[in-house]
Design a protein around this motif. Structure first.
Motif, PDB file in Angstrom:
ATOM      1  N   PRO A 118       6.905   2.273   5.345  1.00  0.00           N
ATOM      2  CA  PRO A 118       6.821   2.476   3.900  1.00  0.00           C
ATOM      3  C   PRO A 118       6.684   3.953   3.548  1.00  0.00           C
ATOM      4  O   PRO A 118       6.211   4.747   4.371  1.00  0.00           O
ATOM      5  CB  PRO A 118       5.538   1.729   3.510  1.00  0.00           C
ATOM      6  N   SER A 119       7.105   4.322   2.367  1.00  0.00           N
ATOM      7  CA  SER A 119       6.883   5.698   1.946  1.00  0.00           C
ATOM      8  C   SER A 119       6.395   5.724   0.506  1.00  0.00           C
ATOM      9  O   SER A 119       6.637   4.798  -0.272  1.00  0.00           O
ATOM     10  CB  SER A 119       8.141   6.545   2.121  1.00  0.00           C
ATOM     11  N   ASN A 120       5.682   6.762   0.192  1.00  0.00           N
ATOM     12  CA  ASN A 120       5.151   6.949  -1.151  1.00  0.00           C
ATOM     13  C   ASN A 120       6.022   7.925  -1.931  1.00  0.00           C
ATOM     14  O   ASN A 120       6.765   8.700  -1.359  1.00  0.00           O
ATOM     15  CB  ASN A 120       3.723   7.492  -1.076  1.00  0.00           C
ATOM     16  N   ASN A 161       0.837  -1.206   0.000  1.00  0.00           N
ATOM     17  CA  ASN A 161       0.000   0.000   0.000  1.00  0.00           C
ATOM     18  C   ASN A 161       0.872   1.256   0.000  1.00  0.00           C
ATOM     19  O   ASN A 161       0.459   2.312   0.441  1.00  0.00           O
ATOM     20  CB  ASN A 161      -0.956  -0.001   1.198  1.00  0.00           C
ATOM     21  N   ALA A 162       2.107   1.098  -0.454  1.00  0.00           N
ATOM     22  CA  ALA A 162       3.000   2.250  -0.599  1.00  0.00           C
ATOM     23  C   ALA A 162       4.007   1.909  -1.697  1.00  0.00           C
ATOM     24  O   ALA A 162       4.102   0.755  -2.122  1.00  0.00           O
ATOM     25  CB  ALA A 162       3.710   2.570   0.708  1.00  0.00           C
TER      26      ALA A 162
HETATM   27  C1  LIG Z   1       0.595   5.777   0.247  1.00  0.00           C
HETATM   28  O1  LIG Z   1      -0.517   6.023  -0.589  1.00  0.00           O
HETATM   29  C2  LIG Z   1      -1.605   5.114  -0.395  1.00  0.00           C
HETATM   30  C3  LIG Z   1      -2.683   5.457  -1.395  1.00  0.00           C
HETATM   31  O2  LIG Z   1      -2.153   5.490  -2.675  1.00  0.00           O
HETATM   32  C4  LIG Z   1      -2.124   5.236   1.039  1.00  0.00           C
HETATM   33  O3  LIG Z   1      -3.143   4.288   1.262  1.00  0.00           O
HETATM   34  C5  LIG Z   1      -0.975   4.975   2.012  1.00  0.00           C
HETATM   35  O4  LIG Z   1      -1.416   5.187   3.325  1.00  0.00           O
HETATM   36  C6  LIG Z   1       0.197   5.893   1.713  1.00  0.00           C
HETATM   37  N1  LIG Z   1       1.301   5.487   2.571  1.00  0.00           N
HETATM   38  C7  LIG Z   1       2.099   6.355   3.170  1.00  0.00           C
HETATM   39  C8  LIG Z   1       3.177   5.759   4.011  1.00  0.00           C
HETATM   40  O5  LIG Z   1       1.984   7.559   3.041  1.00  0.00           O
END
Ligand SMILES: *[C@@H]1O[C@H](CO)[C@@H](O)[C@H](O)[C@H]1NC(C)=O
Length: 214
Positions: A136-138, A118-119
């Motif tokens: 995790p990071s986006n 989910n990241a």
């Molecule tokens: C990354 O993005 C997703 C949705 O695309 C979200 O559900 C998730 O919480 C985000 N994760 C972080 C670590 O920001």
């Protein structure tokens, strides 16, 4: 848990015909094969070769662990999965040689991120031989931004593995606030078929990383 025990437990969960086949290779397989022709060396029992190097030794009749599998597998207990996931030498969830299906069937709860990410990016650290998934990071919107990697010199916590989503790149930097974000010391690039990578030795202590995606 020793690698031998891990292999024995993994093997006890798959079908009888190839029960002795490991699900991925021991890290030393290439070296063993160079030094003693491990794959074809009949001085070693077939079952031993199948257990240790099933992928590299394509001649042992073991199923290809990268092929989608319909083998009936039994879920491993959570405590077992946690131990396998934390095995820094051969981490179960972050293992690039196991399929999402295999991870889901055997340790779906423990490998929740790896089976349903989910990241976009994550780093795995090792402390005292135990592998841990970091936060995790986006991808960053706009110019890349470096975030803390989770490596900590004082606790001898180093970076061991990385996950990069399809089209995403984990860029590793020695400094916490790198001057030039376009020049990482190492880049690990996720593709549709490759998401899990070992962190190169020279970046084990990298203090920050970027997560960028195309
Ligand atoms: C990354 O993005 C997703 C949705 O695309 C979200 O559900 C998730 O919480 C985000 N994760 C972080 C670590 O920001």
């Amino acid at each position: 848990m020793s690698a031998r025990l891990t292999i024995a437990l993994l093997c006890s969960m798959v079908g009888a015909a190839t029960a002795q086949c490991g699900r991925s290779d021991h890290p030393n397989c290439a070296m063993w094969n160079r030094n003693v022709n491990f794959c074809t060396n009949e001085a070693r029992p077939l079952a031993v070769r199948q257990a240790y190097c099933p992928v590299m030794c394509g001649n042992l009749g073991c199923p290809n662990p990268n092929a989608p599998t319909t083998t009936t597998t039994t879920a491993a207990p959570g405590t077992t999965c946690a131990k396998w996931a934390a095995d820094a030498t051969k981490p179960f969830c972050a293992n690039p040689d196991l399929t999402v299906e295999q991870k889901t069937q055997i340790c779906g709860t423990t490998c929740d991120f790896e089976t349903k990410p989910n990241a976009d990016c994550v780093l795995y650290t090792v402390t005292d031989g135990k592998l841990t998934r970091g936060t995790p990071s986006n991808r960053t919107a706009g110019p890349a931004k470096a975030v803390s990697s989770g490596a900590v010199a004082t606790t001898k916590t180093t970076l061991a593995r990385a996950y990069a989503g399809t089209g995403c790149t984990v860029g590793l930097f020695p400094d916490l606030a790198p001057a030039d974000l376009t020049k990482p010391a190492a880049s690990l690039v996720g593709t549709a078929t490759a998401h899990f990578f070992p962190v190169p030795d020279q970046s084990n202590a990298a203090l920050s990383y970027t997560c960028t995606c195309v």
